[in-house]
Write a protein that holds these residues in place. Structure first.
Motif, PDB file in Angstrom:
ATOM      1  N   GLY A  59       0.841  -1.195   0.000  1.00  0.00           N
ATOM      2  CA  GLY A  59       0.000   0.000   0.000  1.00  0.00           C
ATOM      3  C   GLY A  59       0.873   1.240   0.000  1.00  0.00           C
ATOM      4  N   THR A  60       0.605   2.152  -0.915  1.00  0.00           N
ATOM      5  CA  THR A  60       1.393   3.369  -1.011  1.00  0.00           C
ATOM      6  C   THR A  60       0.889   4.421  -0.029  1.00  0.00           C
ATOM      7  N   GLN A  61       1.700   5.466   0.156  1.00  0.00           N
ATOM      8  CA  GLN A  61       1.259   6.626   0.905  1.00  0.00           C
ATOM      9  C   GLN A  61       0.269   7.417   0.042  1.00  0.00           C
ATOM     10  N   THR A  62      -0.445   8.338   0.686  1.00  0.00           N
ATOM     11  CA  THR A  62      -1.528   9.053   0.010  1.00  0.00           C
ATOM     12  C   THR A  62      -1.173  10.522  -0.171  1.00  0.00           C
ATOM     13  N   PRO A  63      -1.272  11.037  -1.387  1.00  0.00           N
ATOM     14  CA  PRO A  63      -0.976  12.447  -1.620  1.00  0.00           C
ATOM     15  C   PRO A  63      -2.083  13.366  -1.110  1.00  0.00           C
ATOM     16  N   ARG A  64      -1.714  14.602  -0.875  1.00  0.00           N
ATOM     17  CA  ARG A  64      -2.679  15.582  -0.377  1.00  0.00           C
ATOM     18  C   ARG A  64      -3.887  15.716  -1.295  1.00  0.00           C
ATOM     19  N   GLN A  65      -3.665  15.647  -2.600  1.00  0.00           N
ATOM     20  CA  GLN A  65      -4.771  15.837  -3.535  1.00  0.00           C
ATOM     21  C   GLN A  65      -5.869  14.799  -3.338  1.00  0.00           C
ATOM     22  N   VAL A  66      -5.475  13.568  -3.025  1.00  0.00           N
ATOM     23  CA  VAL A  66      -6.458  12.510  -2.802  1.00  0.00           C
ATOM     24  C   VAL A  66      -7.209  12.743  -1.491  1.00  0.00           C
ATOM     25  N   GLY A  67      -6.453  13.097  -0.445  1.00  0.00           N
ATOM     26  CA  GLY A  67      -7.106  13.397   0.836  1.00  0.00           C
ATOM     27  C   GLY A  67      -8.072  14.556   0.712  1.00  0.00           C
ATOM     28  N   ALA A  68      -7.695  15.571  -0.079  1.00  0.00           N
ATOM     29  CA  ALA A  68      -8.565  16.730  -0.259  1.00  0.00           C
ATOM     30  C   ALA A  68      -9.840  16.350  -0.993  1.00  0.00           C
ATOM     31  N   ALA A  69      -9.728  15.484  -1.986  1.00  0.00           N
ATOM     32  CA  ALA A  69     -10.910  15.056  -2.739  1.00  0.00           C
ATOM     33  C   ALA A  69     -11.872  14.285  -1.841  1.00  0.00           C
ATOM     34  N   ILE A  70     -11.328  13.412  -1.003  1.00  0.00           N
ATOM     35  CA  ILE A  70     -12.170  12.648  -0.086  1.00  0.00           C
ATOM     36  C   ILE A  70     -12.867  13.573   0.889  1.00  0.00           C
ATOM     37  N   ALA A  71     -12.111  14.502   1.487  1.00  0.00           N
ATOM     38  CA  ALA A  71     -12.670  15.407   2.492  1.00  0.00           C
ATOM     39  C   ALA A  71     -13.735  16.320   1.894  1.00  0.00           C
ATOM     40  N   SER A  72     -13.455  16.880   0.713  1.00  0.00           N
ATOM     41  CA  SER A  72     -14.420  17.816   0.131  1.00  0.00           C
ATOM     42  C   SER A  72     -15.702  17.114  -0.284  1.00  0.00           C
ATOM     43  N   THR A  73     -15.584  15.872  -0.746  1.00  0.00           N
ATOM     44  CA  THR A  73     -16.783  15.120  -1.120  1.00  0.00           C
ATOM     45  C   THR A  73     -17.605  14.769   0.109  1.00  0.00           C
ATOM     46  N   LEU A  74     -16.927  14.338   1.158  1.00  0.00           N
ATOM     47  CA  LEU A  74     -17.617  13.871   2.359  1.00  0.00           C
ATOM     48  C   LEU A  74     -18.250  15.011   3.141  1.00  0.00           C
ATOM     49  N   THR A  75     -17.619  16.189   3.126  1.00  0.00           N
ATOM     50  CA  THR A  75     -18.113  17.300   3.946  1.00  0.00           C
ATOM     51  C   THR A  75     -18.962  18.288   3.162  1.00  0.00           C
ATOM     52  N   GLY A  76     -19.000  18.180   1.847  1.00  0.00           N
ATOM     53  CA  GLY A  76     -19.863  19.050   1.057  1.00  0.00           C
ATOM     54  C   GLY A  76     -21.276  18.502   1.023  1.00  0.00           C
TER      55      GLY A  76
END
Length: 414
Positions: free
Chosen positions: A27-44
């Motif tokens: 399993g690779t580490q996760t870039p900020r762009q992916v974390g941001a996409a998850i957060a914005s989708t979940l909290t919007g």
């Protein structure tokens, strides 16, 4: 644009912790762009899928964008993209779907090279159906899985062949197009585990000849989930158990319950990040929707360019690493196939791999040991269930990481 690993490393907060990470195959580490996409989708605004209101539309769009992104990554049709909790779950699901028509006299082929998730579900499904399981072994001296060995296990009773596109233990990449030709010549289905392969080589489900291909986004910078791609017409011919009110449309008929829209958005972002590996520079704060927006060509074209640059980068680091390991006394490297991913499995005379792994961790170098669920492969190599030390490269691996690993290994082994 040349492969700029420093630019890529700046996207990963995890690398700020100072470890040299060689656990990418797990399993690779996760870039900020992916974390941001998850957060914005979940909290919007977010609700069940539909076109009435922004919250429903955002859920609907997340699903459509996910299918398009995965199709670009795998060369598939978006209508043939199935989401699952994990690749293992998807293999188990489809082993049950497909084995309904099996019975005594039918045969299933599995290999000693595969991760257990592409072995045990088929073995168990065959046992329940009364079908016969045929095993194909790889050459432990070379790590190769000969096409002839697979072909010799096939006959008119073969219903399905399960084989990996790349071994997660020793990196071997079998000649899948030739295997597919032999499988289809007896009218059988080819189920391909593409989990490890997709992290290093751009998949093309049609070129590989796979009827089914599974991947795990968390192996290529994305969130923890699984995906399966297949021809929509093939999926139309499979009738899974499902809730009565649930849609019978493909691919939704295979996705049970409400989809995790935030994870789907994370997968889309991961594919966009992959497409940008060799593209114009983007800062870690660049919105996912803008990544590669000014790049030329389709996302698939950018992915092709990015994976070519990644392959060149990883091949150079792998050559350095293999040269250093060849000079370490008492070290055996079991990854020897002519075509393989940048993943090595090593054992050390007089030292358990787990002890070496612990010693590396003391130097903040992470290279875990074990069989990594490739149990049959580990046993076939004569390593039992203990396996060996696995060293895997990732898009963010750089020369300094390799230097740290080599220096630590020399201290431990010598």
């Amino acid at each position: 644009m040349a492969y700029d690993v420093a630019r890529i490393r700046s996207w990963f907060p995890a690398l700020e912790h100072g470890w040299a990470l060689f656990d990418g195959p797990g399993g690779t580490q996760t870039p900020r762009q992916v974390g941001a996409a998850i957060a914005s989708t979940l909290t919007g605004p977010l609700s069940n899928r539909g076109r009435l209101g922004e919250s429903a539309q955002r859920a609907d769009d997340a699903v459509a964008e996910f299918r398009d992104a995965v199709a670009d990554l795998t060369g598939a049709d978006p209508r043939g993209v199935v989401h699952g909790r994990s690749a293992t779950q998807l293999v188990y699901d489809f082993s049950r779907h497909l084995s309904r028509g099996w019975g005594p006299g039918d045969e299933v082929v599995v290999t000693r090279l595969d991760h257990d998730s592409n072995v045990r579900p088929w073995v168990q499904a065959a046992e329940r159906a009364g079908a016969t399981v045929r095993w194909v072994a790889f050459d432990p001296a070379t790590g190769e899985l000969p096409v002839e060995a697979v072909a010799s296990a096939l006959n008119e009773r073969t219903r399905l062949v399960a084989v990996t596109a790349a071994s997660n233990l020793i990196g071997t990449m079998p000649d899948l197009p030739s295997i597919a030709a032999a499988v289809h010549a007896v009218d059988a289905l080819l189920f391909v585990d593409g989990v490890h392969h997709a992290a290093h080589h751009l998949p093309d489900v049609r070129a590989l000849g796979a009827d089914f291909l599974t991947c795990s986004p968390y192996k290529f910078l994305g969130p923890h989930c699984g995906l399966l791609v297949a021809d929509p017409a093939l999926l139309e011919a499979i009738a899974p158990d499902k809730l009565l009110p649930a849609t019978d449309a493909v691919p939704e008929r295979f996705e049970f319950g409400t989809l995790p829209y935030e994870l789907l958005a994370g997968v889309t972002a991961a594919v966009d990040v992959l497409a940008d590996l060799a593209g114009p520079a983007a800062s870690p704060e660049t919105p996912v929707a803008e990544i590669g927006a000014d790049a030329s060509g389709s996302r698939r074209t950018r992915l092709e360019r990015a994976y070519a640059a990644l392959h060149e980068h990883e091949s150079r680091l792998l050559a350095r690493l293999e040269s250093a390991l060849a000079d370490l006394p008492g070290t055996t490297v079991h990854a020897r196939a002519s075509r393989r991913t940048p993943t090595l499995l090593a054992t050390f005379a007089g030292r358990e791999a787990s002890v070496v792994s612990d010693a590396l961790a003391a130097d903040r170098v992470l290279a875990p040991s074990g069989n990594f669920y490739a149990l049959e492969a580990s046993r076939h190599l004569g390593l039992g269930d203990a396996g060996g030390l696995r060293v895997g490269l990732a898009p963010y691996t750089d020369d300094e990481d390799v230097d740290r690993l080599v220096a630590a290994l020399r201290r431990v082994v010598r």
